[in-house]
Design a protein around this motif. Sequence first.
Motif, PDB file in Angstrom:
ATOM      1  N   ASN A   1      40.372  12.805 -29.097  1.00  0.00           N
ATOM      2  CA  ASN A   1      38.986  12.717 -29.564  1.00  0.00           C
ATOM      3  C   ASN A   1      38.163  13.935 -29.140  1.00  0.00           C
ATOM      4  N   PHE A   2      38.753  15.090 -29.423  1.00  0.00           N
ATOM      5  CA  PHE A   2      38.136  16.414 -29.242  1.00  0.00           C
ATOM      6  C   PHE A   2      37.992  16.876 -27.797  1.00  0.00           C
TER       7      PHE A   2
ATOM      8  N   TYR B   1      42.396  24.928 -33.756  1.00  0.00           N
ATOM      9  CA  TYR B   1      41.047  25.212 -33.253  1.00  0.00           C
ATOM     10  C   TYR B   1      40.838  26.680 -32.890  1.00  0.00           C
TER      11      TYR B   1
ATOM     12  N   SER C   1      49.262  13.294 -20.560  1.00  0.00           N
ATOM     13  CA  SER C   1      49.309  12.712 -21.898  1.00  0.00           C
ATOM     14  C   SER C   1      49.544  11.207 -21.874  1.00  0.00           C
TER      15      SER C   1
ATOM     16  N   GLY D   1      46.183  18.320 -32.233  1.00  0.00           N
ATOM     17  CA  GLY D   1      46.644  17.828 -33.528  1.00  0.00           C
ATOM     18  C   GLY D   1      46.316  18.822 -34.626  1.00  0.00           C
ATOM     19  N   ALA D   2      45.082  19.329 -34.619  1.00  0.00           N
ATOM     20  CA  ALA D   2      44.636  20.288 -35.628  1.00  0.00           C
ATOM     21  C   ALA D   2      44.663  21.708 -35.036  1.00  0.00           C
TER      22      ALA D   2
ATOM     23  N   GLY E   1      46.622  17.155 -23.781  1.00  0.00           N
ATOM     24  CA  GLY E   1      46.665  17.094 -25.242  1.00  0.00           C
ATOM     25  C   GLY E   1      45.343  16.529 -25.735  1.00  0.00           C
ATOM     26  N   MET E   2      44.780  17.147 -26.754  1.00  0.00           N
ATOM     27  CA  MET E   2      43.436  16.739 -27.195  1.00  0.00           C
ATOM     28  C   MET E   2      43.377  15.275 -27.618  1.00  0.00           C
TER      29      MET E   2
ATOM     30  N   SER F   1      55.142  13.611 -25.613  1.00  0.00           N
ATOM     31  CA  SER F   1      54.055  14.577 -25.407  1.00  0.00           C
ATOM     32  C   SER F   1      54.529  16.022 -25.453  1.00  0.00           C
ATOM     33  N   TYR F   2      53.906  16.798 -26.331  1.00  0.00           N
ATOM     34  CA  TYR F   2      54.238  18.228 -26.413  1.00  0.00           C
ATOM     35  C   TYR F   2      53.745  18.960 -25.169  1.00  0.00           C
ATOM     36  N   SER F   3      52.533  18.630 -24.717  1.00  0.00           N
ATOM     37  CA  SER F   3      52.002  19.368 -23.553  1.00  0.00           C
ATOM     38  C   SER F   3      52.873  19.104 -22.325  1.00  0.00           C
TER      39      SER F   3
ATOM     40  N   ARG G   1      51.082   9.877 -24.267  1.00  0.00           N
ATOM     41  CA  ARG G   1      52.143   9.729 -25.270  1.00  0.00           C
ATOM     42  C   ARG G   1      53.537   9.801 -24.662  1.00  0.00           C
TER      43      ARG G   1
END
Length: 207
Positions: free
Chosen positions: A98-99, A145, A10, A142-143, A95-96, A16-18, A12
């Motif tokens: 841009n898809f 899927y 990540s 984030g979203a 972590g995703m 980072s969550y992952s 982040r």
Amino acid sequence: MTNILLVTSSPRGEDSYSTQVARRFAVKLQDALPGSSLTTRDVNADPLPHLSEALVHAIRKPADNRTAEDLAALRHSDNLIAELQSADAVIIASGMINFGIPSALKSWVDHIARSGVTFQYGPDGVEGLLKGKKLYLVLAYGAVYAEGPWQAMDFQAPYLKSTLGFLGLTDVEVVTIEGVAYGPEMAEKAVAAADERIEALTAALRS
Ligand SMILES: Cc1cc2nc3c(=O)[nH]c(=O)nc-3n(C[C@H](O)[C@H](O)[C@H](O)COP(=O)(O)O)c2cc1C
């Protein structure tokens, strides 16, 4: 002895969550597998170079013909592949972005996918050479899927499963942390669900 390899990616950092879930998972796995070792690699903090002309050239050359420059270009790839080859269980945290997957993790994939080393072409088609390992993917989004209109936009899980499966890592479990962009409550729930899943996965190993 079981060797566990944890790859985090990540951009982040500690948010980072992952990374957070995958680290907890690695600790639980170690606990469930007494005597196991843990190797960690953070491809974002310690980034790998993109594929270069020198590296592609060196990869394609027969091993016996390689020069000192070729061997230098292959250094990262050789190290990363050795790390993978000696692992029995591999946890990849992504972590995703841009898809798809973070570009730092894509660079890692580019270094480990090598014809004749991690996969080969034979009379029966392609054969992945990283066999007999357990793969755990810890994936943050984030979203959402898993279902609904965004499902077709998930280029993270299908990409990692297909590419790593191509290399022989076919025994895979996926832990997802979805919908973290929908507010703190949703993020908390997603992390709690992922923690439950890693607990179930490690409990199964203990029994
Ligand atoms: C630059 C950037 C791009 C992102 N792109 C997407 C995206 O395309 N789709 C999505 O669902 N979430 C997206 N997100 C949200 C991340 O997937 C989410 O923050 C996730 O938790 C990242 O994983 P991490 O927590 O392990 O860093 C993006 C986040 C960042 C920072």
